[in-house]
Design an enzyme around this catalytic site. Sequence first.
Site, PDB file in Angstrom:
ATOM      1  N   ASP A 450       0.832  -1.205   0.000  1.00  0.00           N
ATOM      2  CA  ASP A 450       0.000   0.000   0.000  1.00  0.00           C
ATOM      3  C   ASP A 450       0.866   1.253   0.000  1.00  0.00           C
ATOM      4  O   ASP A 450       2.080   1.208   0.278  1.00  0.00           O
ATOM      5  CB  ASP A 450      -0.868  -0.032   1.273  1.00  0.00           C
ATOM      6  CG  ASP A 450      -2.173   0.720   1.128  1.00  0.00           C
ATOM      7  OD1 ASP A 450      -2.300   1.545   0.203  1.00  0.00           O
ATOM      8  OD2 ASP A 450      -3.067   0.482   1.963  1.00  0.00           O
ATOM      9  N   ASP A 520     -10.855   1.946  -2.456  1.00  0.00           N
ATOM     10  CA  ASP A 520     -11.286   1.674  -1.085  1.00  0.00           C
ATOM     11  C   ASP A 520     -12.805   1.731  -0.982  1.00  0.00           C
ATOM     12  O   ASP A 520     -13.372   1.410   0.058  1.00  0.00           O
ATOM     13  CB  ASP A 520     -10.685   2.707  -0.121  1.00  0.00           C
ATOM     14  CG  ASP A 520      -9.259   2.347   0.266  1.00  0.00           C
ATOM     15  OD1 ASP A 520      -8.811   1.245  -0.099  1.00  0.00           O
ATOM     16  OD2 ASP A 520      -8.601   3.173   0.930  1.00  0.00           O
TER      17      ASP A 520
HETATM   18  C1  GLA Z   1      -5.577   1.855   2.472  1.00  0.00           C
HETATM   19  C2  GLA Z   1      -6.006   0.628   1.685  1.00  0.00           C
HETATM   20  C3  GLA Z   1      -7.045  -0.109   2.469  1.00  0.00           C
HETATM   21  C4  GLA Z   1      -6.472  -0.516   3.805  1.00  0.00           C
HETATM   22  C5  GLA Z   1      -5.969   0.709   4.563  1.00  0.00           C
HETATM   23  C6  GLA Z   1      -5.213   0.306   5.807  1.00  0.00           C
HETATM   24  O1  GLA Z   1      -6.610   2.769   2.571  1.00  0.00           O
HETATM   25  O2  GLA Z   1      -6.459   0.969   0.406  1.00  0.00           O
HETATM   26  O3  GLA Z   1      -7.508  -1.241   1.766  1.00  0.00           O
HETATM   27  O4  GLA Z   1      -5.424  -1.415   3.581  1.00  0.00           O
HETATM   28  O5  GLA Z   1      -5.113   1.491   3.755  1.00  0.00           O
HETATM   29  O6  GLA Z   1      -4.704   1.395   6.505  1.00  0.00           O
END
Ligand code: GLA
Length: 703
Positions: A450, A520
Amino acid sequence: MPITYSEKTNLFEIRTNNSSYLFGINPKGVVQHAYWGKPVIAEENADLLRSRHHSSFDADVDRETEEYGGWGGCNYAEPALKATFADGVRDLKLKYEGYEIFEANELVVHLADEHYALRVELHYKAIPEFDLVERKVRVLNEEAEPIRIEQVMAAVWTVQRLPEYRLTHVTGRWAGEYQLRTNVLSEGKKVLESRRGFTGPHSNPWFAVDGGKADEQSGQVWFGALGWSGNWKIVLEKTTFGHVRVAGGINDFDGSFLVAPGQVCESPVFTGGFSSAGFGGMSRNLHGYQRKYVLPSGRDRKVLYNSWEATEFAVTVEAQKELARQAAKLGVERFVVDDGWFGQRHSDRAGLGDWQVNPEKFPNGLQELIDEVQSLGMEFGLWVEPESVNPDSELYRRHPEWTYQFPTRTGTQLRNQLLLNLGLPEVKSFVLDFMTELLSSHEISFIKWDMNRTVTEPGISPLMEHSGEAIWLKHAEHLYEIWAELRARFPHVEFETCAGGGARIDLGILRFADQAWISDNTDARDRLTIQEGFSYAYSPAVMMCWVTESPHGFNGRSLPLSYRFHSSMMGGLGIGANISHWTDGEMAEAKRFVELYKEIRPTVLRGDLYRLESFRGSNVAAYQYVGKDRNESVVFVFLQSQFFGSEERRLLLQGLDEDAAYEVSREGRETVRLHGSTLMNVGIALTLKGDYGSELVRLKLLP
Ligand code: GLA
């Protein structure tokens, strides 16, 4: 022979199954674009190379369609290359020097400056079966002094002369990525770009241009996708002589750099294509190309469970084990622990950078959970965010100088975090070392990588001479090198590219990533829009989609479990809900969907996608996947809302064999036998009612 050169006409021809790409050397020695479109006989078109002059106020018209023009002489179009020589001369005059053809499908055209020992190689690779051409350039400094490069584009594409030009592209923001947009291109420039240090959710390095009338099934479309995950730009320029040129590459913003004597600077690959089967044809070719040439493995996506939306940072070994037991009951194949397992990571305010397992959350280490997951028949996966650091972390306390910052300034924190300057060799080693340690000391089969903020204030403190140079470049280059090295060291591990959702997906990172987290936003209705936009450029083979809770937090919308599954079964299926709380009925229904998904998975991930209807112009959205040899097909149908009673609508399918008979199965109905001709010309009756209806239709070829 995909690539040929004719001495007689001075034309190069790159021939794919359904397109011709012509360029050549005009009488002035300018390497000039000539034609790109449906197949033609090259030798009949030598007159396209004539030089053209208009007035003393204009660049020569043929210069406007130069295949790869430097900034120099009388040239006002967006330059492909802009350089300053050590003596201060800022004028580039590239002349043709020769060519080489390798194995009939790779071409290198050699250009060199008229005076200075600066050489440029234009690389072309034909991908005949997908009507694509890969292009990149290499710039070689054979001078005794460094040369400053201010702009170097990977390629410039010239689109066929059209009465009108329409651009299709995607835009968006966090939790709303890949929204399709169209604009008429009039004289001037439209710039798609990222200056945020990564690919970005606001724009994606893909474009499509047509004459305004192409649709999903018909019409000519010119398109391209750039493989670069740092700052990029694609400039679409319509000149006053009506040419449309599309220059794309690494963004020149804040980023000039020196090429030392004897050194080479190489651009990313910009893949361009032509489709005469509309936007559907374009997407299918891009998808096929990604599966065959770009993605690092031919493996299918595993059904995964991810604990993020269930637990957020409150990760404990016991709760994760409970989720794993539930996930196994559903038929999940890979269990992934998201953020919150390491350091003092109890919220987004601390811990990033400290990649040691948190001993309170996992008193016996991570292996205890891994053992449980494996004993349940699943693989184990883990989330990391290696480029980031919270100021409240051991790493930052040890190495504040590793973060991007300018002296005299305090770096902006976003989500309470700073970014590590991955361009520094010591930071690159740190990331490679901790990832190697993590992957060699645990049985981890999957990494979700990420990056939860954009790059800002890309300085180094203390400033070194030239430290600002190429800083934007180095981050992406080192990222690729790290991923390549980790893949080589741990070939069994699969990687997901994620950046706060879908902010780092492009043909560059997809050379290293098995799959992509595209947003997300897991609201299944919003997702249909995001997934549709994504599918214009990228393959469902990488598109990860999760089934989550209803009502959903983003919009407060309630959706049936079946709708949520249908929406998520259109790519790689995941489950991200708190399944510890699901009822027996929900668990049983979900288990049936997971079983069904496993049956249709090869068709969805490796088949051809036909976008039948879209919420952009209809109350119904429908997507059809047609498997290999047209033996199997799956159709996902969604109804937004029913209005004014029950007018019958029919859905015309695509991509089937007209003369073949298919068994058509729809839930709750008798299976029927229909020919491809009926399915594609008369269609199937749509009987969804109410709000947020959805249906999955399966077709099987009958002997
Ligand atoms: C990002 C990712 C999510 C999750 C969060 C965790 O937003 O896209 O899927 O992993 O971080 O902090």
